[in-house]
Write an enzyme that holds these catalytic residues in place. Structure first.
Site, PDB file in Angstrom:
ATOM      1  N   LYS A   6     -22.837  -7.684  22.322  1.00 43.18           N
ATOM      2  CA  LYS A   6     -23.460  -7.140  23.530  1.00 43.18           C
ATOM      3  C   LYS A   6     -24.942  -7.660  23.814  1.00 43.18           C
ATOM      4  CE  LYS A   6     -22.853  -2.957  22.782  1.00 43.18           C
ATOM      5  NZ  LYS A   6     -22.213  -3.024  21.351  1.00 43.18           N
TER       6      LYS A   6
ATOM      7  N   ARG B 218     -21.754   5.551  26.600  1.00 42.27           N
ATOM      8  CA  ARG B 218     -20.995   5.433  25.452  1.00 42.27           C
ATOM      9  C   ARG B 218     -20.095   6.914  25.150  1.00 42.27           C
ATOM     10  NH1 ARG B 218     -24.685   2.189  21.813  1.00 42.27           N
ATOM     11  NH2 ARG B 218     -23.940   2.298  19.905  1.00 42.27           N
TER      12      ARG B 218
ATOM     13  N   ARG C 221     -26.127  -9.193  10.089  1.00 45.34           N
ATOM     14  CA  ARG C 221     -27.274  -9.104  11.132  1.00 45.34           C
ATOM     15  C   ARG C 221     -28.382  -8.792  10.769  1.00 45.34           C
ATOM     16  NH1 ARG C 221     -26.133  -5.653  16.621  1.00 45.34           N
ATOM     17  NH2 ARG C 221     -26.218  -3.740  15.117  1.00 45.34           N
TER      18      ARG C 221
ATOM     19  N   ARG D  77     -31.172  -3.539   9.948  1.00 46.41           N
ATOM     20  CA  ARG D  77     -31.010  -1.947  10.273  1.00 46.41           C
ATOM     21  C   ARG D  77     -30.341  -1.305   9.240  1.00 46.41           C
ATOM     22  NH1 ARG D  77     -28.559  -2.066  16.197  1.00 46.41           N
ATOM     23  NH2 ARG D  77     -27.820  -0.240  15.524  1.00 46.41           N
TER      24      ARG D  77
ATOM     25  N   ARG E 151     -19.901   4.333  12.625  1.00 41.13           N
ATOM     26  CA  ARG E 151     -20.126   3.907  13.920  1.00 41.13           C
ATOM     27  C   ARG E 151     -18.808   3.289  14.488  1.00 41.13           C
ATOM     28  NH1 ARG E 151     -24.523  -0.274  12.865  1.00 41.13           N
ATOM     29  NH2 ARG E 151     -24.766  -0.254  15.040  1.00 41.13           N
TER      30      ARG E 151
HETATM   31  P1  ADP Z   1     -24.153  -5.596  19.752  1.00 43.33           P
HETATM   32  O1  ADP Z   1     -25.250  -5.671  20.675  1.00 43.33           O
HETATM   33  O2  ADP Z   1     -22.981  -5.523  20.321  1.00 43.33           O
HETATM   34  O3  ADP Z   1     -24.132  -4.634  18.664  1.00 43.33           O
HETATM   35  P2  ADP Z   1     -25.303  -8.149  18.731  1.00 43.33           P
HETATM   36  O4  ADP Z   1     -25.365  -9.087  19.936  1.00 43.33           O
HETATM   37  O5  ADP Z   1     -26.299  -7.699  18.129  1.00 43.33           O
HETATM   38  O6  ADP Z   1     -23.784  -7.035  18.930  1.00 43.33           O
HETATM   39  O7  ADP Z   1     -24.380  -9.154  17.809  1.00 43.33           O
HETATM   40  C1  ADP Z   1     -23.830  -8.572  16.354  1.00 43.33           C
HETATM   41  C2  ADP Z   1     -24.073  -9.791  15.389  1.00 43.33           C
HETATM   42  O8  ADP Z   1     -23.047 -10.801  15.474  1.00 43.33           O
HETATM   43  C3  ADP Z   1     -25.448 -10.511  15.468  1.00 43.33           C
HETATM   44  O9  ADP Z   1     -25.830 -10.680  14.001  1.00 43.33           O
HETATM   45  C4  ADP Z   1     -25.157 -11.456  16.218  1.00 43.33           C
HETATM   46  O10 ADP Z   1     -26.080 -12.718  15.811  1.00 43.33           O
HETATM   47  C5  ADP Z   1     -23.560 -11.999  15.953  1.00 43.33           C
HETATM   48  N1  ADP Z   1     -22.930 -12.530  17.000  1.00 43.33           N
HETATM   49  C6  ADP Z   1     -23.130 -12.276  18.367  1.00 43.33           C
HETATM   50  N2  ADP Z   1     -22.177 -13.018  19.207  1.00 43.33           N
HETATM   51  C7  ADP Z   1     -21.485 -13.552  18.195  1.00 43.33           C
HETATM   52  C8  ADP Z   1     -20.370 -14.512  18.394  1.00 43.33           C
HETATM   53  N3  ADP Z   1     -19.895 -14.988  19.518  1.00 43.33           N
HETATM   54  N4  ADP Z   1     -19.970 -15.190  17.253  1.00 43.33           N
HETATM   55  C9  ADP Z   1     -20.253 -14.931  16.257  1.00 43.33           C
HETATM   56  N5  ADP Z   1     -21.450 -14.106  15.975  1.00 43.33           N
HETATM   57  C10 ADP Z   1     -21.773 -13.441  17.033  1.00 43.33           C
HETATM   58  P1  AMP Z   2     -26.992   0.436  18.985  1.00 50.38           P
HETATM   59  O1  AMP Z   2     -28.365  -0.311  18.827  1.00 50.38           O
HETATM   60  O2  AMP Z   2     -26.477   0.352  20.289  1.00 50.38           O
HETATM   61  O3  AMP Z   2     -25.939   0.090  18.023  1.00 50.38           O
HETATM   62  O4  AMP Z   2     -27.423   2.031  18.774  1.00 50.38           O
HETATM   63  C1  AMP Z   2     -27.913   2.570  17.865  1.00 50.38           C
HETATM   64  C2  AMP Z   2     -27.677   3.981  17.652  1.00 50.38           C
HETATM   65  O5  AMP Z   2     -28.286   4.570  18.812  1.00 50.38           O
HETATM   66  C3  AMP Z   2     -26.332   4.807  17.808  1.00 50.38           C
HETATM   67  O6  AMP Z   2     -25.689   4.602  16.661  1.00 50.38           O
HETATM   68  C4  AMP Z   2     -26.459   5.964  18.677  1.00 50.38           C
HETATM   69  O7  AMP Z   2     -27.095   6.547  17.548  1.00 50.38           O
HETATM   70  C5  AMP Z   2     -27.870   5.803  19.568  1.00 50.38           C
HETATM   71  N1  AMP Z   2     -27.305   5.413  20.736  1.00 50.38           N
HETATM   72  C6  AMP Z   2     -27.446   4.273  21.365  1.00 50.38           C
HETATM   73  N2  AMP Z   2     -26.935   4.204  22.703  1.00 50.38           N
HETATM   74  C7  AMP Z   2     -26.344   5.541  22.732  1.00 50.38           C
HETATM   75  C8  AMP Z   2     -25.771   6.183  24.067  1.00 50.38           C
HETATM   76  N3  AMP Z   2     -25.460   5.626  24.915  1.00 50.38           N
HETATM   77  N4  AMP Z   2     -25.330   7.594  23.489  1.00 50.38           N
HETATM   78  C9  AMP Z   2     -25.657   8.104  22.412  1.00 50.38           C
HETATM   79  N5  AMP Z   2     -26.384   7.651  21.296  1.00 50.38           N
HETATM   80  C10 AMP Z   2     -26.805   6.205  21.542  1.00 50.38           C
END
Ligand code: ADP
Ligand code: AMP
Ligand code: ZN
Length: 216
Positions: free
Chosen positions: A14, A89, A128, A161, A172
Site C-alpha cells: 500500500k 482498519r 522491509r 520496524r 498483525r
Molecule cells: P504496506 O504499506 O501495505 O504495509 P509496503 O508498501 O511497505 O506495504 O511494502 C511491503 C514490503 O514489500 C516493502 O519492503 C516493499 O518494498 C515490498 N513491496 C511492495 N510492493 C511489492 C511488490 N509488488 N512486489 C514485491 N515487493 C513489494
Molecule cells: P502500519 O504502518 O499501517 O503497518 O501501522 C502500524 C501500526 O499502527 C498498526 O499495527 C497499529 O497498531 C497502528 N495503526 C495504524 N493504522 C491504524 C488504524 N487505522 N487503526 C488502528 N491502529 C492503526
C-alpha cells in the site's frame, strides 16, 4: 478530485503504491501508521498512547484513530482529495469516516484492495526497511535502495520496524483477518471495491492501479 482508500494486509504494498499515486495525482498520501510513528518520534501524547498497541501489533482504539484522521483530512492540502493508506482498519472506522464525510456532502470514491497471500506478506515484511526521515519502504531483495541502509530520496537512515520482526507479524496478520478484512464486504456492498492482484511486480501493480483510477 478523488478520495481513495488503499485496502490490504500489512506488507501488501500500500505504502509503495500510495507514494506514486500521491505524486502523480498531487494529492496527499495519508498513512495512519506513518502518523502514529511520527507522533511517537516526537514524544506527543498521541504517540505515547499508540505505542503499546503498535508494539503488540494491535490496533490503536478507534476513537483516537478516527479523531487523528478527521483532523488530517480537514487540512488545506486534502481539499483536492487524498489517498488513505492503513485507514479505515475496522468497520467502525469505515462508518465513522462515511458519517463525517456525509456532513460535508462528501464521500469516498474508490476502495482498492491490494491482494497478497500470507506467505508473500511474511516474506515482504521480514525484508522491509523504512527511512527514518520520510518512511519510504524498501525491500532487501525486491526493492533495494541504491546504497545499502540509505534512503534514495533524502539520504535518511533505513531501519527495520520492531513490529516487522517475526514475533509481531503473525499477530498483525491475524488482526487484519479478524478486524480489517470485514471492510472488504463493507466497500463491496457500497459498490466501491476494486480488487488488484498485489502479487505482481511493483510496476505491474502500479499500472493496474492507474487503470482503475483513470477509469474513475
Ligand atoms: P504496506 O504499506 O501495505 O504495509 P509496503 O508498501 O511497505 O506495504 O511494502 C511491503 C514490503 O514489500 C516493502 O519492503 C516493499 O518494498 C515490498 N513491496 C511492495 N510492493 C511489492 C511488490 N509488488 N512486489 C514485491 N515487493 C513489494
Ligand atoms: P502500519 O504502518 O499501517 O503497518 O501501522 C502500524 C501500526 O499502527 C498498526 O499495527 C497499529 O497498531 C497502528 N495503526 C495504524 N493504522 C491504524 C488504524 N487505522 N487503526 C488502528 N491502529 C492503526
Ligand atoms: Zn527518506
Amino acid at each position: 478530485m478523488l478520495r481513495i482508500i488503499l485496502l490490504g494486509a500489512p506488507g501488501a504494498g500500500k505504502g509503495t503504491q500510495a507514494a506514486v499515486i500521491s505524486r502523480k495525482l498531487t494529492i496527499p498520501h495519508i498513512a495512519t501508521g506513518d502518523l502514529f510513528r511520527a507522533a511517537l518520534g516526537q514524544g506527543t501524547d498521541l504517540g505515547n498512547k499508540a505505542k503499546a498497541y503498535m508494539d503488540k501489533g494491535e490496533l490503536v482504539p478507534d476513537d483516537v484513530t478516527v479523531a487523528m484522521v478527521l483532523e488530517r483530512i480537514s487540512e488545506e492540502d486534502a481539499k483536492s482529495g487524498y489517498i488513505l493508506d492503513g485507514f479505515p482498519r475496522t468497520v467502525n472506522q469505515g462508518t465513522a469516516l462515511d458519517q463525517a464525510l456525509e456532513v460535508n456532502q462528501q464521500s469516498i470514491d474508490l476502495a482498492i484492495l491490494v491482494d497478497v497471500s500470507d506467505e508473500e506478506l511474511i516474506r515482504r515484511l521480514s525484508g522491509r526497511s523504512i527511512c527514518r526521515t520520510c518512511q519510504t519502504p524498501y525491500h532487501s531483495e525486491n526493492n533495494p535502495p541504491k546504497e545499502a541502509g540509505v534512503c534514495d530520496l533524502d539520504g535518511g537512515e533505513l531501519y527495520q520496524r520492531d513490529d516487522d520482526k517475526a514475533e509481531t507479524v503473525g499477530n498483525r496478520l491475524q488482526v487484519y483477518s479478524n478486524e480489517t478484512a470485514p471492510l472488504i464486504h463493507f466497500f463491496e456492498s457500497q459498490g466501491k471495491l476494486v480488487r488488484i492482484n498485489g502479487e505482481q511486480d511493483i510496476s505491474v501493480v502500479e499500472k493496474q492501479l492507474f487503470d482503475v483510477i483513470d477509469a474513475k
